[in-house]
Design an enzyme around this catalytic site. Sequence first.
Site, mmCIF file in Angstrom:
data_model
loop_
_atom_site.group_PDB
_atom_site.id
_atom_site.type_symbol
_atom_site.label_atom_id
_atom_site.label_comp_id
_atom_site.label_asym_id
_atom_site.label_seq_id
_atom_site.Cartn_x
_atom_site.Cartn_y
_atom_site.Cartn_z
ATOM 1 N N HIS A 339 -58.423 117.652 -28.498
ATOM 2 C CA HIS A 339 -58.260 118.811 -28.935
ATOM 3 C C HIS A 339 -58.477 118.748 -30.673
ATOM 4 O O HIS A 339 -57.560 119.592 -31.345
ATOM 5 C CB HIS A 339 -57.215 119.657 -28.304
ATOM 6 C CG HIS A 339 -57.765 120.486 -27.343
ATOM 7 N ND1 HIS A 339 -57.556 119.810 -26.078
ATOM 8 C CD2 HIS A 339 -57.867 121.876 -27.203
ATOM 9 C CE1 HIS A 339 -57.770 120.733 -25.091
ATOM 10 N NE2 HIS A 339 -58.310 121.585 -25.758
ATOM 11 N N GLU A 364 -37.054 112.048 -9.853
ATOM 12 C CA GLU A 364 -36.950 110.983 -8.650
ATOM 13 C C GLU A 364 -37.795 109.853 -8.431
ATOM 14 O O GLU A 364 -37.920 109.302 -8.132
ATOM 15 C CB GLU A 364 -38.230 111.689 -7.564
ATOM 16 C CG GLU A 364 -36.954 113.529 -7.540
ATOM 17 C CD GLU A 364 -38.095 114.648 -6.744
ATOM 18 O OE1 GLU A 364 -38.555 113.929 -5.750
ATOM 19 O OE2 GLU A 364 -38.241 116.022 -6.586
HETATM 20 N N1 COS Z 1 -35.877 104.804 3.383
HETATM 21 C C1 COS Z 1 -34.302 104.934 4.880
HETATM 22 N N2 COS Z 1 -33.589 104.624 3.941
HETATM 23 C C2 COS Z 1 -33.839 103.353 3.135
HETATM 24 C C3 COS Z 1 -35.069 103.556 2.346
HETATM 25 C C4 COS Z 1 -35.606 104.314 1.900
HETATM 26 N N3 COS Z 1 -36.752 104.644 1.895
HETATM 27 N N4 COS Z 1 -34.791 102.988 0.687
HETATM 28 C C5 COS Z 1 -33.451 102.005 0.934
HETATM 29 N N5 COS Z 1 -33.075 102.553 2.485
HETATM 30 C C6 COS Z 1 -32.138 102.019 3.025
HETATM 31 C C7 COS Z 1 -32.126 100.315 2.998
HETATM 32 O O1 COS Z 1 -32.440 100.221 4.086
HETATM 33 C C8 COS Z 1 -30.289 99.720 3.294
HETATM 34 O O2 COS Z 1 -29.498 100.192 4.473
HETATM 35 P P1 COS Z 1 -29.385 98.486 5.275
HETATM 36 O O3 COS Z 1 -28.017 98.099 4.463
HETATM 37 O O4 COS Z 1 -29.115 99.641 6.632
HETATM 38 O O5 COS Z 1 -30.567 97.443 4.910
HETATM 39 C C9 COS Z 1 -29.535 100.384 2.236
HETATM 40 O O6 COS Z 1 -30.601 102.111 2.491
HETATM 41 C C10 COS Z 1 -29.528 100.562 0.787
HETATM 42 O O7 COS Z 1 -30.603 100.309 0.085
HETATM 43 P P2 COS Z 1 -30.480 99.565 -0.752
HETATM 44 O O8 COS Z 1 -30.021 97.841 -0.855
HETATM 45 O O9 COS Z 1 -32.709 99.204 -1.605
HETATM 46 O O10 COS Z 1 -30.098 99.969 -2.158
HETATM 47 P P3 COS Z 1 -29.735 99.503 -3.673
HETATM 48 O O11 COS Z 1 -28.971 100.232 -3.942
HETATM 49 O O12 COS Z 1 -30.641 98.079 -3.433
HETATM 50 O O13 COS Z 1 -30.931 100.806 -4.502
HETATM 51 C C11 COS Z 1 -32.784 102.132 -5.227
HETATM 52 C C12 COS Z 1 -32.237 100.856 -3.917
HETATM 53 C C13 COS Z 1 -32.839 101.038 -6.348
HETATM 54 C C14 COS Z 1 -34.383 101.939 -4.720
HETATM 55 C C15 COS Z 1 -32.517 103.567 -5.310
HETATM 56 O O14 COS Z 1 -31.496 103.288 -5.066
HETATM 57 C C16 COS Z 1 -32.994 104.376 -5.696
HETATM 58 O O15 COS Z 1 -33.634 104.961 -5.175
HETATM 59 N N6 COS Z 1 -32.494 105.024 -6.951
HETATM 60 C C17 COS Z 1 -33.449 105.974 -7.612
HETATM 61 C C18 COS Z 1 -33.495 107.149 -7.179
HETATM 62 C C19 COS Z 1 -33.387 108.198 -7.769
HETATM 63 O O16 COS Z 1 -34.341 108.519 -7.843
HETATM 64 N N7 COS Z 1 -32.768 109.232 -8.676
HETATM 65 C C20 COS Z 1 -33.560 110.396 -8.870
HETATM 66 C C21 COS Z 1 -32.729 111.638 -8.585
HETATM 67 S S1 COS Z 1 -33.357 112.881 -7.750
HETATM 68 S S2 COS Z 1 -34.098 113.652 -9.292
#
Ligand code: COS
Length: 384
Positions: A339, A364
């Site tokens: 544009h 998210e």
């Molecule tokens: N579905 C089901 N269980 C899940 C999962 C999923 N998608 N992701 C993680 N888990 C479970 C894991 O299996 C783990 O369970 P166990 O302890 O029984 O093994 C538990 O949750 C903790 O998971 P994990 O150790 O992976 O957690 P972390 O603290 O390392 O962090 C991330 C994971 C970074 C992926 C997470 O904090 C994240 O998504 N952060 C971004 C948050 C976000 O999107 N914020 C935006 C706000 S909403 S607008």
Amino acid sequence: MALDRETFAQLLDTIGRFVEKRLIPLEAEVSQTDTMPPALVDDMRALGLFGLSIPEDHGGLGLTVEEEVQVIIEFGHASPAFRSVFGTNNGIGSQGIAIDGTAAQKRKYLPKLASGEIIGSFALTEADSGSDAASLRTTARMDGNVYVLNGTKRFITNAPNAGLFTVMARSDPDNKGASGISAFLVEAGTPGLSLGPPYKKMGQQGAHVCDVIFEDCRIPADAVIGGVEGRGFKTAMKVLDRGRLTISGMCVGNAERLIRDSLAYAMERKQFGKAIAEFQLVQAMLADCEAEVYAAKSMVLDAARRKDAGGKVTKQAAICKYFCSEMVGRVADRAVQIHGGAGYMADYGIERFYRDVRLYRLYEGTSQIQQLIIAREMMKEAAR
Ligand code: COS
């Protein structure tokens, strides 16, 4: 498919017409006034848009994820603020209940969310806990037969209008990890719950965001989602897996709209005696946009089908969110470029989309968090 082919085709057609005739003409006004016309919200309720994803036995349309993504792509042909009106009711504001809620919680809240009688909101983020969601500090202390919430949730979408909050809080103060977190259902108006002023944002005017503050906010013991403590983080992650697919659908829809507007402009705008679309450097930009949106659409529909088939789509949802949000950023940038000066001027609406779509790479889960999830899932698969 939850709906038969013909009914679903009619739904898509109705929504397509609603987007073209009602939403697109209102884009500039909504952006300038930062207000959604109440009559428009009533029309959205009448169309059933608040309950797209909510099961039919709880008053929603019960669309499959694939169907919901197709509807959202249609909505993406208009400014993202419109989808935000009912976005949380179908996604992060209702799915905690739909996925992990007790039968009583579903009966109590899902019909009201599906009809749009109340707005649902998802309160996970805090000032010191964004990407590292498991480090959240809001507490839920048991006192007799109630929980007492204390803490502040930040940048909460639709909080200014919400009737119900899904709140992630630490119910086990000694457990600093993910398993110390529970998810709670907190109704607006509960004493001790207050809202911060709405934030001024880069884009998506008409959609509102504020902080949610809990000060000795007492909620009943049965407000824990699923009735079990310690599962809130996993509930939040499952909700986000689904939410990331619908955001990807919005990215695809917005990109399609930007391509349509850019192509129309390029075919009409003349320089050096011919339409700028005749120039190969402009064609290259158009072709890159078209190729990328085709890839994005294919992947999000594939991931949605996998989810409908009952598969775990954590990796695919992160791939879609990562690719589609970055893709629409590139498409919006090229749209401004095609544009030219007009792309920079508010009158043409392109700069508004450019600002609006920037959010997709942040909320998210940022692009960097999606990369991290993808790589982690790859390593888990390799280890199995
Ligand atoms: N579905 C089901 N269980 C899940 C999962 C999923 N998608 N992701 C993680 N888990 C479970 C894991 O299996 C783990 O369970 P166990 O302890 O029984 O093994 C538990 O949750 C903790 O998971 P994990 O150790 O992976 O957690 P972390 O603290 O390392 O962090 C991330 C994971 C970074 C992926 C997470 O904090 C994240 O998504 N952060 C971004 C948050 C976000 O999107 N914020 C935006 C706000 S909403 S607008």
